[in-house]
Design a protein around this motif. Sequence first.
Motif, mmCIF file in Angstrom:
data_model
loop_
_atom_site.group_PDB
_atom_site.id
_atom_site.type_symbol
_atom_site.label_atom_id
_atom_site.label_comp_id
_atom_site.label_asym_id
_atom_site.label_seq_id
_atom_site.Cartn_x
_atom_site.Cartn_y
_atom_site.Cartn_z
ATOM 1 N N ILE A 8 0.878 -1.172 0.000
ATOM 2 C CA ILE A 8 0.000 0.000 0.000
ATOM 3 C C ILE A 8 0.913 1.218 0.000
ATOM 4 N N ARG A 9 0.818 1.995 -1.058
ATOM 5 C CA ARG A 9 1.723 3.138 -1.236
ATOM 6 C C ARG A 9 1.016 4.479 -0.990
ATOM 7 N N ASN A 10 1.794 5.450 -0.547
ATOM 8 C CA ASN A 10 1.381 6.857 -0.479
ATOM 9 C C ASN A 10 0.227 7.125 0.481
ATOM 10 N N ALA A 11 0.070 6.330 1.507
ATOM 11 C CA ALA A 11 -1.018 6.543 2.467
ATOM 12 C C ALA A 11 -0.596 7.541 3.533
ATOM 13 N N THR A 12 -1.569 8.218 4.105
ATOM 14 C CA THR A 12 -1.332 8.959 5.331
ATOM 15 C C THR A 12 -1.509 7.937 6.444
ATOM 16 N N LEU A 13 -0.437 7.670 7.177
ATOM 17 C CA LEU A 13 -0.434 6.611 8.179
ATOM 18 C C LEU A 13 -0.657 7.167 9.580
ATOM 19 N N ILE A 14 -1.567 6.533 10.283
ATOM 20 C CA ILE A 14 -1.780 6.808 11.704
ATOM 21 C C ILE A 14 -1.412 5.518 12.409
ATOM 22 N N ASP A 15 -0.396 5.565 13.272
ATOM 23 C CA ASP A 15 0.115 4.313 13.832
ATOM 24 C C ASP A 15 -0.517 3.895 15.156
ATOM 25 N N GLY A 16 -1.400 4.723 15.698
ATOM 26 C CA GLY A 16 -2.085 4.346 16.926
ATOM 27 C C GLY A 16 -1.343 4.711 18.196
ATOM 28 N N THR A 17 -0.170 5.315 18.080
ATOM 29 C CA THR A 17 0.610 5.666 19.273
ATOM 30 C C THR A 17 0.323 7.074 19.775
ATOM 31 N N GLY A 18 -0.401 7.845 18.990
ATOM 32 C CA GLY A 18 -0.620 9.247 19.325
ATOM 33 C C GLY A 18 0.334 10.172 18.591
ATOM 34 N N ALA A 19 1.292 9.595 17.870
ATOM 35 C CA ALA A 19 2.221 10.395 17.069
ATOM 36 C C ALA A 19 1.472 11.038 15.907
ATOM 37 N N ALA A 20 2.057 12.084 15.371
ATOM 38 C CA ALA A 20 1.458 12.778 14.232
ATOM 39 C C ALA A 20 1.370 11.840 13.028
ATOM 40 N N PRO A 21 0.309 11.966 12.223
ATOM 41 C CA PRO A 21 0.217 11.170 10.993
ATOM 42 C C PRO A 21 1.410 11.464 10.082
ATOM 43 N N PHE A 22 1.805 10.469 9.302
ATOM 44 C CA PHE A 22 2.907 10.653 8.373
ATOM 45 C C PHE A 22 2.599 9.909 7.085
ATOM 46 N N ARG A 23 3.251 10.325 6.025
ATOM 47 C CA ARG A 23 3.037 9.699 4.717
ATOM 48 C C ARG A 23 4.003 8.533 4.576
ATOM 49 N N GLY A 24 3.492 7.407 4.082
ATOM 50 C CA GLY A 24 4.365 6.255 3.916
ATOM 51 C C GLY A 24 3.677 5.109 3.218
ATOM 52 N N ASP A 25 4.380 3.992 3.210
ATOM 53 C CA ASP A 25 3.924 2.773 2.556
ATOM 54 C C ASP A 25 3.840 1.662 3.602
ATOM 55 N N VAL A 26 3.025 0.653 3.312
ATOM 56 C CA VAL A 26 2.898 -0.509 4.194
ATOM 57 C C VAL A 26 2.990 -1.769 3.342
ATOM 58 N N ALA A 27 3.907 -2.668 3.734
ATOM 59 C CA ALA A 27 4.076 -3.945 3.043
ATOM 60 C C ALA A 27 3.413 -5.042 3.857
ATOM 61 N N LEU A 28 2.656 -5.903 3.174
ATOM 62 C CA LEU A 28 1.959 -7.010 3.818
ATOM 63 C C LEU A 28 2.393 -8.333 3.205
ATOM 64 N N HIS A 29 2.548 -9.342 4.057
ATOM 65 C CA HIS A 29 2.822 -10.700 3.594
ATOM 66 C C HIS A 29 1.981 -11.649 4.432
ATOM 67 N N GLU A 30 1.170 -12.457 3.753
ATOM 68 C CA GLU A 30 0.279 -13.400 4.409
ATOM 69 C C GLU A 30 -0.580 -12.725 5.478
ATOM 70 N N GLY A 31 -1.073 -11.515 5.133
ATOM 71 C CA GLY A 31 -1.986 -10.801 6.012
ATOM 72 C C GLY A 31 -1.337 -10.088 7.179
ATOM 73 N N ARG A 32 -0.027 -10.077 7.248
ATOM 74 C CA ARG A 32 0.669 -9.415 8.358
ATOM 75 C C ARG A 32 1.575 -8.301 7.843
ATOM 76 N N ILE A 33 1.667 -7.243 8.634
ATOM 77 C CA ILE A 33 2.537 -6.127 8.270
ATOM 78 C C ILE A 33 3.994 -6.570 8.367
ATOM 79 N N GLN A 34 4.755 -6.329 7.297
ATOM 80 C CA GLN A 34 6.173 -6.676 7.258
ATOM 81 C C GLN A 34 7.076 -5.450 7.337
ATOM 82 N N ALA A 35 6.596 -4.317 6.820
ATOM 83 C CA ALA A 35 7.423 -3.102 6.826
ATOM 84 C C ALA A 35 6.526 -1.884 6.669
ATOM 85 N N ILE A 36 6.976 -0.792 7.274
ATOM 86 C CA ILE A 36 6.278 0.487 7.181
ATOM 87 C C ILE A 36 7.316 1.563 6.925
#
Length: 110
Positions: A8-36
């Motif tokens: 998933i490319r170019n998303a505004t990411l909210i990581d759930g920690t309370g940190a400010a949103p940031f732009r990034g990508d998310v890699a998934l393998h077998e339904g699990r997050i592998q890299a952000i």
Amino acid sequence: MHTIDTLIRNATLIDGTGAAPFRGDVALHEGRIQAIGDLSGRQARVEIDAEGKVLSPGFIDVHTHDDLALLNSPAMLPKICQGVTTVIVGNCGISAAGVRLRGEPPDPMN
């Protein structure tokens, strides 16, 4: 790095920690997050452009009366469509959670 099934490319990411949103990508393998992060050098079988979209952890619905809905339709598609990934049942002192129905539910759950 494991094989990437979905990127998933170019998303505004909210990581759930309370940190400010940031732009990034998310890699998934077998339904699990592998890299952000900036994964511009990576490729995947399926790539999704999330430009203008927000990607966040699932939401928790803390007060539901979904006990029977969960038993009747375990996929809970109406909740998933809203981004809800966890429901808390048993509110208001009653719950059908864990029951195996043999017919109609008893009062007051019906």
